[in-house]
Design an enzyme around this catalytic site. Structure first.
Site, PDB file in Angstrom:
ATOM      1  N   ASP A 187      -0.309   5.290   0.895  1.00  0.00           N
ATOM      2  CA  ASP A 187      -0.579   6.195   2.747  1.00  0.00           C
ATOM      3  C   ASP A 187      -0.874   5.449   3.552  1.00  0.00           C
ATOM      4  O   ASP A 187      -1.726   4.792   3.834  1.00  0.00           O
ATOM      5  CB  ASP A 187      -1.795   6.870   1.988  1.00  0.00           C
ATOM      6  CG  ASP A 187      -1.668   7.553   0.195  1.00  0.00           C
ATOM      7  OD1 ASP A 187      -0.612   8.224  -0.234  1.00  0.00           O
ATOM      8  OD2 ASP A 187      -2.122   7.902  -0.307  1.00  0.00           O
ATOM      9  N   ASP A 227       0.848  -1.310   0.224  1.00  0.00           N
ATOM     10  CA  ASP A 227       0.197  -0.164  -0.092  1.00  0.00           C
ATOM     11  C   ASP A 227       0.521   0.973  -0.427  1.00  0.00           C
ATOM     12  O   ASP A 227       2.035   1.532  -0.706  1.00  0.00           O
ATOM     13  CB  ASP A 227      -1.179   0.407   1.559  1.00  0.00           C
ATOM     14  CG  ASP A 227      -1.798   1.104   1.278  1.00  0.00           C
ATOM     15  OD1 ASP A 227      -2.136   2.016   0.192  1.00  0.00           O
ATOM     16  OD2 ASP A 227      -1.315   1.523   2.521  1.00  0.00           O
TER      17      ASP A 227
END
Ligand SMILES: [Mg+2]
Length: 172
Positions: free
Chosen positions: A18, A16
């Site tokens: 953020d 991922d």
């Protein structure tokens, strides 16, 4: 006659963005606002050095909401790779979801199959790179990431705080 297809089953670590690789400031779209999470670059290098593909999978609803164009997501990705290159690390691919059911830009406003926890981005990456899901991982900070990992048949590695390298090293 037996034809043996040369199929290489690669292993991958999906990341991922953020809150996992960078401090989440919501709708980040400029390299100058990007602050690496402690040990994130080193975690990617660790994964590179162990023969895993390192693939970024990120929900970018800011595109659907009209906050920034797709181009900005690619620019941030290129900047990340330039930074990673300095320590001999790299990300192999970028997959992002530009959609949101309540967007402003009509082309991006829909329920899609790629916004995590849906598995569209993982499915596409696995097909494109011939990834063996049973040998692959998903590192993310949200419940949605872990749900996505589960649905996609990947081993989820939840990241909460501290060094991302330590988190990844613990399990790989
Ligand atoms: Mg996140």
């Amino acid at each position: 006659m037996v034809v043996i297809l040369h199929t290489e089953n690669k292993k991958a670590v999906f990341f991922d963005r953020d809150g996992t690789l960078n401090v989440d400031i919501h709708y980040l779209h400029r390299p100058e606002d990007f602050i690496w999470i402690e040990g994130a670059k080193e975690a990617i290098k660790y994964v590179n050095d162990r023969g895993y593909l390192a693939i970024l999978v990120t929900n970018q609803s800011g595109i659907a909401r009209g906050y920034y164009p797709e181009e900005d997501v690619r620019k941030v990705y290129d900047w990340m790779n330039a930074e990673l290159a300095r320590i001999g690390a790299h990300l192999d691919a970028l997959f992002f979801c530009p959609h949101h059911p309540e967007g402003k830009a009509p082309v991006y406003t829909k329920v899609c199959d790629c916004r995590k926890p849906a598995t569209g981005m993982i499915d596409r990456a696995c097909e494109q790179y011939r990834i063996d899901r049973s040998k692959s991982y998903f590192v993310g900070d949200s419940d949605g990431d872990m749900e996505c990992a589960k649905r996609a048949g990947l081993t989820g590695l939840p990241y909460k705080s501290g060094s991302l390298l330590a988190c990844v090293k613990d399990r790989l």
